[in-house]
Design a protein around this motif. Structure first.
Motif, short mmCIF file in Angstrom:
data_model
loop_
_atom_site.label_atom_id
_atom_site.label_comp_id
_atom_site.label_asym_id
_atom_site.label_seq_id
_atom_site.Cartn_x
_atom_site.Cartn_y
_atom_site.Cartn_z
N ASP A 196 0.85 -1.20 0.00
CA ASP A 196 0.00 0.00 0.00
C ASP A 196 0.88 1.24 0.00
O ASP A 196 1.81 1.36 0.82
CB ASP A 196 -0.90 0.03 1.24
N VAL A 197 0.59 2.18 -0.90
CA VAL A 197 1.41 3.39 -1.03
C VAL A 197 0.84 4.49 -0.14
O VAL A 197 -0.34 4.84 -0.23
CB VAL A 197 1.47 3.86 -2.49
N LEU A 198 1.68 5.04 0.72
CA LEU A 198 1.34 6.18 1.57
C LEU A 198 2.04 7.39 0.97
O LEU A 198 3.27 7.49 0.98
CB LEU A 198 1.79 5.92 3.01
N LYS A 199 1.26 8.32 0.44
CA LYS A 199 1.80 9.41 -0.37
C LYS A 199 2.55 10.44 0.46
O LYS A 199 2.12 10.83 1.55
CB LYS A 199 0.68 10.10 -1.14
N TRP A 200 3.69 10.87 -0.07
CA TRP A 200 4.45 11.97 0.51
C TRP A 200 3.70 13.28 0.24
O TRP A 200 3.21 13.50 -0.88
CB TRP A 200 5.84 12.01 -0.09
N ALA A 214 15.23 10.17 3.70
CA ALA A 214 14.58 8.96 3.19
C ALA A 214 13.07 9.03 3.31
O ALA A 214 12.35 8.25 2.66
CB ALA A 214 15.10 7.73 3.93
N CYS A 215 12.55 9.96 4.12
CA CYS A 215 11.11 10.10 4.28
C CYS A 215 10.49 11.02 3.23
O CYS A 215 9.26 11.12 3.14
CB CYS A 215 10.78 10.63 5.68
N ASN A 216 11.32 11.69 2.45
CA ASN A 216 10.82 12.65 1.47
C ASN A 216 10.48 11.98 0.15
O ASN A 216 10.97 12.34 -0.93
CB ASN A 216 11.86 13.77 1.28
N THR A 217 9.64 10.97 0.25
CA THR A 217 9.15 10.24 -0.92
C THR A 217 7.97 9.40 -0.45
O THR A 217 7.67 9.34 0.74
CB THR A 217 10.26 9.33 -1.50
N ASP A 218 7.26 8.80 -1.39
CA ASP A 218 6.17 7.91 -1.01
C ASP A 218 6.71 6.76 -0.18
O ASP A 218 7.85 6.33 -0.36
CB ASP A 218 5.46 7.37 -2.25
N GLN A 219 5.88 6.25 0.73
CA GLN A 219 6.29 5.18 1.64
C GLN A 219 5.29 4.03 1.62
O GLN A 219 4.17 4.17 1.13
CB GLN A 219 6.38 5.71 3.08
N THR A 220 5.71 2.92 2.15
CA THR A 220 4.79 1.88 2.61
C THR A 220 4.80 1.93 4.13
O THR A 220 5.65 2.61 4.73
CB THR A 220 5.22 0.49 2.14
N LEU A 221 3.91 1.20 4.76
CA LEU A 221 3.96 1.15 6.23
C LEU A 221 5.29 0.60 6.69
O LEU A 221 5.89 1.09 7.66
CB LEU A 221 2.82 0.30 6.77
N ALA A 222 5.80 -0.41 5.99
CA ALA A 222 7.07 -1.03 6.38
C ALA A 222 8.21 -0.04 6.30
O ALA A 222 9.01 0.09 7.24
CB ALA A 222 7.35 -2.25 5.51
N THR A 223 8.32 0.70 5.19
CA THR A 223 9.43 1.65 5.06
C THR A 223 9.25 2.82 6.02
O THR A 223 10.23 3.33 6.58
CB THR A 223 9.57 2.17 3.62
N ALA A 224 8.01 3.25 6.24
CA ALA A 224 7.78 4.37 7.16
C ALA A 224 8.14 4.00 8.59
O ALA A 224 8.64 4.83 9.34
CB ALA A 224 6.32 4.80 7.09
N LEU A 225 7.91 2.73 8.95
CA LEU A 225 8.28 2.29 10.30
C LEU A 225 9.79 2.18 10.44
O LEU A 225 10.37 2.66 11.42
CB LEU A 225 7.62 0.94 10.59
N VAL A 226 10.44 1.59 9.46
CA VAL A 226 11.90 1.43 9.51
C VAL A 226 12.59 2.80 9.48
O VAL A 226 13.55 3.03 10.22
CB VAL A 226 12.38 0.55 8.34
N ARG A 227 12.11 3.70 8.64
CA ARG A 227 12.73 5.02 8.49
C ARG A 227 12.23 6.02 9.53
O ARG A 227 12.73 7.14 9.60
CB ARG A 227 12.46 5.56 7.08
N SER A 228 11.23 5.63 10.30
CA SER A 228 10.66 6.45 11.36
C SER A 228 10.13 7.78 10.81
O SER A 228 10.48 8.86 11.29
CB SER A 228 11.70 6.71 12.44
N CYS A 229 9.27 7.68 9.82
CA CYS A 229 8.74 8.87 9.13
C CYS A 229 7.57 9.47 9.91
O CYS A 229 6.42 9.01 9.80
CB CYS A 229 8.29 8.50 7.72
#
Length: 268
Positions: free
Chosen positions: A95-99, A108-123
């Motif tokens: 699922d894409v979470l839009k920036w 690394a948070c200045n782009t679209d994320q998934t929940l997984a990447t947002a959690l790892v990158r702490s966005c």
């Protein structure tokens, strides 16, 4: 009668606070030598480590371990669970979470994320949006079910960095223990998904799952690292918070935690 109810609630709260340390056969060990790792880094804090197989808990700075602090980005663990359980996020990896286009301090948070990447990158911006979609009332109900800290996701937003939400190191251990053993009142699949995302390190015979956090609003600033290490059939739950007095202490969070875990045989 109101006085009796108040006392009863106080006693129950105290028992819940002490529960991670007071199981029927649990042992609590004080290890003053652990303090040398905080001293070497030039800061102070607390760490709680629970050896599941030995049914023992080691605490450095018990008073601080019982004190509630802002959870900072460690809150993204329960927030991720709730986002999945409520269906706000259907697929943590696709699922894409839009920036929103606003530059954040973590590139690394200045782009679209998934929940997984947002959690790892702490966005933080992504989780701020997820929190709004979940809603305070629904989120607080889940936090109460999880027995997560004071269950009070209110006040200045984001409440895990500026609001009224507080959690102690002992309460972190209790929550993580429930997540590890599939004991939260949500789908086991969602718990497994979050556990998988939290893997930060793997080596010969061990797996570490962890999440860091940092808030600049208190004085002094506060830093967290929480998680657990799996070694064979055993697990070592840990929760550390420290005062961030200088930039070096941001990295020191994990360094101190790993040094203590090595002392205790949780890490090679």
């Amino acid at each position: 009668m109101p006085e009796l109810t108040h006392v009863t609630r106080f006693v129950l709260a105290l028992l819940l606070c002490l529960a991670p340390l007071s199981g029927s056969t649990a042992e609590v060990e004080k290890r003053p030598d652990i303090g040398r790792h905080f001293d070497a880094a030039g800061t102070q804090g607390t760490i709680v480590v629970r050896d599941v197989s030995a049914d023992s808990t080691i605490v450095h700075n018990r008073t601080r371990a019982e004190t509630g602090f802002l959870p900072t980005s460690t809150f993204k663990i329960p927030a991720s669970l709730v986002a999945l359980e409520t269906g706000i996020v259907q697929d943590a990896h696709n699922d894409v979470l839009k920036w929103d286009g606003v530059e954040w301090i973590v590139p690394a948070c200045n782009t679209d994320q998934t929940l997984a990447t947002a959690l790892v990158r702490s966005c933080v911006p992504i989780f701020a949006v997820l929190g709004k979609r979940i809603g305070d009332k629904r989120l607080n109900a889940y936090l109460a079910d999880f027995d997560y800290g004071n269950h009070d996701a209110t006040g200045s937003y984001p409440y895990w960095l500026e609001g009224n939400l507080r959690i102690s190191a002992l309460e972190q251990i209790a929550f993580l223990g429930r997540l590890r053993r599939n004991d939260l009142p949500i789908s086991p699949d969602h718990m497994q998904t979050v556990r998988d995302i939290l893997v930060t390190e793997e080596g010969d015979g061990y797996v570490m799952r962890a999440k860091t956090g940092w808030a600049t609003s208190p004085e002094p600033e506060i830093g967290w690292v929480v998680g657990w290490v799996e070694r064979g059939d055993n697990a070592y739950l840990f929760a550390l918070n420290v005062d961030i007095l200088k930039p070096e202490h941001i990295a020191a969070r994990l360094d101190i935690a790993k040094a203590v875990l090595k002392d205790l045989g949780a890490l090679p």
